[in-house]
Design a protein around this motif. Structure first.
Motif, mmCIF file in Angstrom:
data_model
loop_
_atom_site.group_PDB
_atom_site.id
_atom_site.type_symbol
_atom_site.label_atom_id
_atom_site.label_comp_id
_atom_site.label_asym_id
_atom_site.label_seq_id
_atom_site.Cartn_x
_atom_site.Cartn_y
_atom_site.Cartn_z
ATOM 1 N N ASP A 89 41.600 41.850 48.056
ATOM 2 C CA ASP A 89 41.397 41.046 46.941
ATOM 3 C C ASP A 89 41.488 39.401 47.395
ATOM 4 O OD1 ASP A 89 41.069 42.678 44.929
ATOM 5 O OD2 ASP A 89 43.166 42.580 44.277
ATOM 6 N N PRO A 98 40.782 34.872 41.692
ATOM 7 C CA PRO A 98 39.377 34.699 40.847
ATOM 8 C C PRO A 98 38.761 33.508 40.969
ATOM 9 C CG PRO A 98 41.094 35.708 39.663
ATOM 10 C CD PRO A 98 41.889 35.225 40.827
ATOM 11 N N PRO A 154 39.277 34.140 32.397
ATOM 12 C CA PRO A 154 38.726 34.885 31.484
ATOM 13 C C PRO A 154 37.636 34.000 30.709
ATOM 14 C CG PRO A 154 40.974 34.640 31.535
ATOM 15 C CD PRO A 154 40.702 33.808 32.634
ATOM 16 N N PRO A 200 36.426 39.638 30.635
ATOM 17 C CA PRO A 200 37.034 39.407 32.110
ATOM 18 C C PRO A 200 36.375 38.195 32.892
ATOM 19 C CG PRO A 200 36.202 41.713 32.042
ATOM 20 C CD PRO A 200 35.980 40.773 30.727
ATOM 21 N N PRO A 201 36.747 38.012 33.988
ATOM 22 C CA PRO A 201 36.059 36.560 34.625
ATOM 23 C C PRO A 201 34.757 37.239 34.929
ATOM 24 C CG PRO A 201 38.362 36.896 35.563
ATOM 25 C CD PRO A 201 37.906 38.037 34.602
ATOM 26 N N GLN A 245 33.249 36.217 37.854
ATOM 27 C CA GLN A 245 33.601 36.473 39.467
ATOM 28 C C GLN A 245 35.078 36.806 39.681
ATOM 29 O OE1 GLN A 245 31.874 33.132 41.516
ATOM 30 N NE2 GLN A 245 30.015 33.099 40.197
ATOM 31 N N PRO A 246 35.646 38.066 39.380
ATOM 32 C CA PRO A 246 37.084 38.377 39.601
ATOM 33 C C PRO A 246 37.468 38.454 40.942
ATOM 34 C CG PRO A 246 35.699 40.460 39.020
ATOM 35 C CD PRO A 246 34.717 38.956 38.992
ATOM 36 N N ILE A 273 41.362 42.531 38.713
ATOM 37 C CA ILE A 273 42.196 41.835 37.826
ATOM 38 C C ILE A 273 43.341 42.764 37.491
ATOM 39 C CG2 ILE A 273 42.442 40.666 35.509
ATOM 40 C CD1 ILE A 273 40.784 39.339 37.756
ATOM 41 N N TYR A 293 46.605 39.473 32.924
ATOM 42 C CA TYR A 293 46.025 38.170 32.366
ATOM 43 C C TYR A 293 47.557 37.497 31.906
ATOM 44 C CZ TYR A 293 41.334 39.955 32.353
ATOM 45 O OH TYR A 293 40.248 40.487 32.660
ATOM 46 N N SER A 332 43.708 34.708 34.541
ATOM 47 C CA SER A 332 43.711 36.106 35.058
ATOM 48 C C SER A 332 44.076 36.094 36.822
ATOM 49 C CB SER A 332 42.133 36.729 35.001
ATOM 50 O OG SER A 332 41.253 35.773 35.575
ATOM 51 N N THR A 390 44.275 38.594 40.235
ATOM 52 C CA THR A 390 44.119 39.669 41.124
ATOM 53 C C THR A 390 45.638 39.679 41.735
ATOM 54 O OG1 THR A 390 43.716 38.202 43.078
ATOM 55 C CG2 THR A 390 41.948 39.050 41.630
ATOM 56 N N ASP A 428 45.751 33.514 40.496
ATOM 57 C CA ASP A 428 45.018 33.198 39.538
ATOM 58 C C ASP A 428 43.935 32.154 40.069
ATOM 59 O OD1 ASP A 428 46.209 30.697 39.698
ATOM 60 O OD2 ASP A 428 47.250 30.885 37.750
#
Length: 166
Positions: free
Chosen positions: A45, A48, A52, A71-72, A74-75, A79, A82, A131, A133, A137
């Motif tokens: 990961d 992001p 959001p 959701p974003p 381009q996460p 995720i 939030y 958001s 990962t 954020d």
């Protein structure tokens, strides 16, 4: 006579937090040289790239507001949570919402839904979201918006107003 290849590279774009298998083979004028190398790799990961999306509200009462969002786009990974930020005057509160605590969306095209409670009627709040990962954020947040909650005993259509802040 052998001719050495000094360097060939291929760059591909992959999604984060996935396991991949690849193979490398050679080709000559005579055809396929067969698979030479199999490789497996995992991409971890990252944060992001965007927040959001389309954060909005519904079901406003004197003490709660239901927020909806997507959701974003381009996460950059999975995720995991939030964070809903809300402020009135100089006080900022936050509610951390793990994805596992959210109701399952009926379809991938449906928004996430969460009801923020214990708010104070007659108060003008500003809301925004991030958001996360597993890496954080990314320092990106949704567009903030302001919402005046109705006072106790008033219907939400009488005194609810919204203002987008840029």
């Amino acid at each position: 006579m052998w001719q050495n290849v000094t360097g060939t590279s291929v760059v591909i774009q992959v999604d984060s937090e996935s396991r991949y298998n690849a193979s490398v083979s050679s080709w000559t004028k005579l055809g396929d040289g067969g698979v030479l190398v199999y490789i497996s790799f995992t991409v971890t990961d990252a944060e992001p790239f965007d927040p959001p999306q389309n954060v909005t509200f519904e079901n406003v009462t004197a003490s709660s507001v239901t927020l909806t969002w997507f959701p974003p786009t381009q996460p950059n990974g999975i995720i995991v949570l939030y964070t809903i930020f809300y402020s009135e005057n100089s006080t900022v509160g936050k509610q951390i919402v793990p994805v596992s605590d959210l109701p399952e969306r009926p379809s991938p095209g449906s928004p996430f839904v969460y009801t923020l409670t214990r708010l104070i009627g007659g108060t003008n709040y500003t809301f925004w979201m991030t958001s996360n990962t597993s890496q954080g954020d990314g320092g990106v947040q949704s567009e903030p918006f302001s919402l005046l909650l109705p006072e106790d005993g008033q219907s939400d259509t009488q005194s609810t107003s919204i203002e987008t802040i840029y």
